[in-house]
Write a protein that holds these residues in place. Structure first.
Motif, PDB file in Angstrom:
ATOM      1  N   MET A  63     -21.591  18.559  -9.356  1.00  0.00           N
ATOM      2  CA  MET A  63     -21.580  17.174  -8.857  1.00  0.00           C
ATOM      3  C   MET A  63     -20.216  16.552  -9.147  1.00  0.00           C
ATOM      4  O   MET A  63     -19.703  16.638 -10.268  1.00  0.00           O
ATOM      5  N   THR A  64     -19.594  15.942  -8.148  1.00  0.00           N
ATOM      6  CA  THR A  64     -18.272  15.356  -8.300  1.00  0.00           C
ATOM      7  C   THR A  64     -18.325  14.120  -9.187  1.00  0.00           C
ATOM      8  O   THR A  64     -19.198  13.264  -9.047  1.00  0.00           O
ATOM      9  N   ASP A  65     -17.366  14.033 -10.117  1.00  0.00           N
ATOM     10  CA  ASP A  65     -17.258  12.882 -10.999  1.00  0.00           C
ATOM     11  C   ASP A  65     -16.308  11.874 -10.349  1.00  0.00           C
ATOM     12  O   ASP A  65     -15.116  12.140 -10.174  1.00  0.00           O
ATOM     13  N   PHE A  66     -16.824  10.699 -10.007  1.00  0.00           N
ATOM     14  CA  PHE A  66     -16.018   9.692  -9.336  1.00  0.00           C
ATOM     15  C   PHE A  66     -15.489   8.629 -10.296  1.00  0.00           C
ATOM     16  O   PHE A  66     -14.941   7.623  -9.851  1.00  0.00           O
ATOM     17  N   SER A  67     -15.645   8.817 -11.600  1.00  0.00           N
ATOM     18  CA  SER A  67     -15.309   7.749 -12.546  1.00  0.00           C
ATOM     19  C   SER A  67     -13.834   7.371 -12.492  1.00  0.00           C
ATOM     20  O   SER A  67     -13.483   6.175 -12.529  1.00  0.00           O
ATOM     21  N   ALA A  68     -12.935   8.346 -12.400  1.00  0.00           N
ATOM     22  CA  ALA A  68     -11.504   8.032 -12.356  1.00  0.00           C
ATOM     23  C   ALA A  68     -11.148   7.293 -11.072  1.00  0.00           C
ATOM     24  O   ALA A  68     -10.392   6.316 -11.081  1.00  0.00           O
ATOM     25  N   LEU A  69     -11.719   7.743  -9.955  1.00  0.00           N
ATOM     26  CA  LEU A  69     -11.454   7.090  -8.672  1.00  0.00           C
ATOM     27  C   LEU A  69     -12.030   5.677  -8.655  1.00  0.00           C
ATOM     28  O   LEU A  69     -11.383   4.736  -8.167  1.00  0.00           O
ATOM     29  N   ASP A  70     -13.225   5.505  -9.190  1.00  0.00           N
ATOM     30  CA  ASP A  70     -13.824   4.169  -9.249  1.00  0.00           C
ATOM     31  C   ASP A  70     -12.965   3.219 -10.076  1.00  0.00           C
ATOM     32  O   ASP A  70     -12.778   2.052  -9.708  1.00  0.00           O
ATOM     33  N   ALA A  71     -12.442   3.716 -11.187  1.00  0.00           N
ATOM     34  CA  ALA A  71     -11.619   2.870 -12.058  1.00  0.00           C
ATOM     35  C   ALA A  71     -10.337   2.441 -11.365  1.00  0.00           C
ATOM     36  O   ALA A  71      -9.836   1.329 -11.588  1.00  0.00           O
ATOM     37  N   ALA A  72      -9.779   3.323 -10.507  1.00  0.00           N
ATOM     38  CA  ALA A  72      -8.513   3.036  -9.831  1.00  0.00           C
ATOM     39  C   ALA A  72      -8.679   2.248  -8.540  1.00  0.00           C
ATOM     40  O   ALA A  72      -7.687   1.746  -7.991  1.00  0.00           O
ATOM     41  N   CYS A  73      -9.899   2.109  -8.047  1.00  0.00           N
ATOM     42  CA  CYS A  73     -10.130   1.434  -6.764  1.00  0.00           C
ATOM     43  C   CYS A  73      -9.556   0.018  -6.697  1.00  0.00           C
ATOM     44  O   CYS A  73      -9.099  -0.408  -5.625  1.00  0.00           O
ATOM     45  N   PRO A  74      -9.554  -0.762  -7.785  1.00  0.00           N
ATOM     46  CA  PRO A  74      -8.974  -2.108  -7.692  1.00  0.00           C
ATOM     47  C   PRO A  74      -7.505  -2.120  -7.288  1.00  0.00           C
ATOM     48  O   PRO A  74      -6.994  -3.169  -6.862  1.00  0.00           O
ATOM     49  N   LEU A  75      -6.822  -0.976  -7.392  1.00  0.00           N
ATOM     50  CA  LEU A  75      -5.427  -0.909  -6.982  1.00  0.00           C
ATOM     51  C   LEU A  75      -5.268  -0.665  -5.483  1.00  0.00           C
ATOM     52  O   LEU A  75      -4.216  -0.964  -4.914  1.00  0.00           O
ATOM     53  N   LEU A  76      -6.298  -0.125  -4.844  1.00  0.00           N
ATOM     54  CA  LEU A  76      -6.155   0.388  -3.482  1.00  0.00           C
ATOM     55  C   LEU A  76      -6.443  -0.671  -2.420  1.00  0.00           C
ATOM     56  O   LEU A  76      -7.325  -1.521  -2.584  1.00  0.00           O
ATOM     57  N   GLU A  77      -5.701  -0.570  -1.311  1.00  0.00           N
ATOM     58  CA  GLU A  77      -5.963  -1.402  -0.146  1.00  0.00           C
ATOM     59  C   GLU A  77      -6.055  -0.512   1.084  1.00  0.00           C
ATOM     60  O   GLU A  77      -5.551   0.619   1.093  1.00  0.00           O
ATOM     61  N   CYS A  78      -6.694  -1.010   2.102  1.00  0.00           N
ATOM     62  CA  CYS A  78      -6.902  -0.235   3.320  1.00  0.00           C
ATOM     63  C   CYS A  78      -5.572   0.002   4.030  1.00  0.00           C
ATOM     64  O   CYS A  78      -4.890  -0.971   4.412  1.00  0.00           O
ATOM     65  N   PRO A  79      -5.174   1.244   4.253  1.00  0.00           N
ATOM     66  CA  PRO A  79      -3.904   1.505   4.935  1.00  0.00           C
ATOM     67  C   PRO A  79      -3.929   1.139   6.417  1.00  0.00           C
ATOM     68  O   PRO A  79      -2.896   0.826   6.994  1.00  0.00           O
ATOM     69  N   VAL A  80      -5.104   1.174   7.037  1.00  0.00           N
ATOM     70  CA  VAL A  80      -5.200   0.819   8.451  1.00  0.00           C
ATOM     71  C   VAL A  80      -4.974  -0.680   8.629  1.00  0.00           C
ATOM     72  O   VAL A  80      -4.172  -1.121   9.465  1.00  0.00           O
ATOM     73  N   CYS A  81      -5.665  -1.489   7.847  1.00  0.00           N
ATOM     74  CA  CYS A  81      -5.490  -2.941   7.931  1.00  0.00           C
ATOM     75  C   CYS A  81      -4.057  -3.328   7.572  1.00  0.00           C
ATOM     76  O   CYS A  81      -3.454  -4.182   8.226  1.00  0.00           O
ATOM     77  N   ARG A  82      -3.526  -2.678   6.548  1.00  0.00           N
ATOM     78  CA  ARG A  82      -2.154  -2.985   6.137  1.00  0.00           C
ATOM     79  C   ARG A  82      -1.168  -2.638   7.251  1.00  0.00           C
ATOM     80  O   ARG A  82      -0.217  -3.372   7.498  1.00  0.00           O
ATOM     81  N   GLY A  83      -1.400  -1.514   7.913  1.00  0.00           N
ATOM     82  CA  GLY A  83      -0.525  -1.108   9.001  1.00  0.00           C
ATOM     83  C   GLY A  83      -0.561  -2.062  10.180  1.00  0.00           C
ATOM     84  O   GLY A  83       0.378  -2.117  10.977  1.00  0.00           O
ATOM     85  N   ARG A  84      -1.634  -2.817  10.292  1.00  0.00           N
ATOM     86  CA  ARG A  84      -1.767  -3.793  11.379  1.00  0.00           C
ATOM     87  C   ARG A  84      -1.354  -5.186  10.957  1.00  0.00           C
ATOM     88  O   ARG A  84      -1.553  -6.158  11.690  1.00  0.00           O
ATOM     89  N   GLY A  85      -0.778  -5.294   9.759  1.00  0.00           N
ATOM     90  CA  GLY A  85      -0.263  -6.576   9.296  1.00  0.00           C
ATOM     91  C   GLY A  85      -1.306  -7.511   8.729  1.00  0.00           C
ATOM     92  O   GLY A  85      -1.021  -8.695   8.532  1.00  0.00           O
ATOM     93  N   ALA A  86      -2.510  -7.010   8.476  1.00  0.00           N
ATOM     94  CA  ALA A  86      -3.562  -7.863   7.918  1.00  0.00           C
ATOM     95  C   ALA A  86      -3.281  -8.146   6.444  1.00  0.00           C
ATOM     96  O   ALA A  86      -2.545  -7.428   5.780  1.00  0.00           O
ATOM     97  N   ALA A  87      -3.885  -9.215   5.949  1.00  0.00           N
ATOM     98  CA  ALA A  87      -3.797  -9.499   4.522  1.00  0.00           C
ATOM     99  C   ALA A  87      -4.437  -8.350   3.754  1.00  0.00           C
ATOM    100  O   ALA A  87      -5.227  -7.586   4.303  1.00  0.00           O
ATOM    101  N   GLU A  88      -4.074  -8.237   2.501  1.00  0.00           N
ATOM    102  CA  GLU A  88      -4.556  -7.105   1.713  1.00  0.00           C
ATOM    103  C   GLU A  88      -6.079  -7.019   1.749  1.00  0.00           C
ATOM    104  O   GLU A  88      -6.788  -7.953   1.405  1.00  0.00           O
TER     105      GLU A  88
END
Length: 277
Positions: free
Chosen positions: A1-26
């Protein structure tokens, strides 16, 4: 079973690259089962190895290959470059949110997190093979292209680590909070000089130091500290082959590695502070 704990912890740093590429707010990304998704309906599958590809395309031709990542893993795990990792870790002290760009296996970031259990780290690399290996090591790992724009929220990061990797001063400045730091390691002209001459490897530009300081200064990243890491190490033939094969020289013709060989390491580890603290 994949452990998502590290990814979950880092999620607050991430923004959608598609929305960002279209000039949307973060627009933030959050995990739903085996996918990262944004409120606007853009989703990114989490691979079974635990990484997420946020580039939306195939890696460039010069991205590290699986054999290069294997070579890097073997060489770094041998401990030859441990003094460099210690210098990077020391320069990153007190940072809570960390990103290593061009992370490869994530060896340097992992060294920081080993001593800072309260810190949160994210490894980014344009190479899918690298992202797989970093995720396998237990790191939050995404495929991202520094030059195209990191899928990271502006002013969200305490420290950006960049060790022998492509540097985008403007992008580092964007993701760093005011007072945050870019910790950058780069070779001096003395680095592996005898080995480079003997094997016909790529040269180190003599003006690399001046160019880096100028580029970072123009982006609002001011030099704050610097440590010169220099030492000699006896390497086996396999270590030399891995050292050559884990970087850009893997894409070029050169003489075969032979050993044992003494290598001379000369690396600057510089800290640049984001203006506005």
């Amino acid at each position: 079973m994949t452990d998502f704990s590290a990814l979950d912890a880092a999620c607050p740093l991430l923004e959608c690259p598609v929305c960002r590429g279209r000039g949307a707010a973060e627009v933030p990304l959050v995990r739903h089962d085996r996918q990262l998704a944004c409120p606007n309906g853009h989703g990114f599958d989490i691979a079974r190895q635990g990484y997420v590809n946020l580039t939306g395309g195939a890696p460039p031709a010069n991205a590290d290959t699986a054999p290069m990542i294997d070579a890097r893993q073997r060489f770094l795990d041998s401990g030859v470059y441990e003094p460099i990792r210690q210098a990077v870790s020391h320069a990153s002290d007190a940072a809570h949110w960390l990103v290593e760009v061009g992370a490869g296996t994530g060896w340097y970031l992992d060294g920081v997190l080993t001593h800072r259990r309260d810190a949160v780290g994210l490894a980014t690399d344009v190479s899918v093979a690298a992202a797989k290996r970093a995720a396998r090591s237990g790191l939050a790992s995404v495929v991202a292209d520094t030059w195209a724009g990191l899928p990271i929220r502006s002013a969200s990061v305490d420290a950006v680590l960049c060790v022998f990797a492509p540097r985008s001063a403007a992008e580092f400045a964007r993701v760093l909070r005011p007072g945050g730091r870019a910790v950058v390691a780069w070779p001096t002209p003395r680095h592996l000089a005898a080995l480079r001459e003997r094997l016909g490897l790529l040269n180190v530009a003599t003006d690399k130091d001046e160019q880096l300081v100028t580029q970072f200064g123009e982006a609002g990243l001011n030099p704050a500290d610097r440590e010169l890491v220099e030492f000699s190490a006896e390497c086996t033939a396999q270590q030399v082959a891995d050292l050559v094969g884990m970087g850009p020289n893997a894409f070029h013709d050169h003489a075969p590695a032979q050993g044992p060989t003494t290598i001379d390491v000369s690396v600057e580890v510089g800290t640049f502070l984001r203006a506005g603290a």
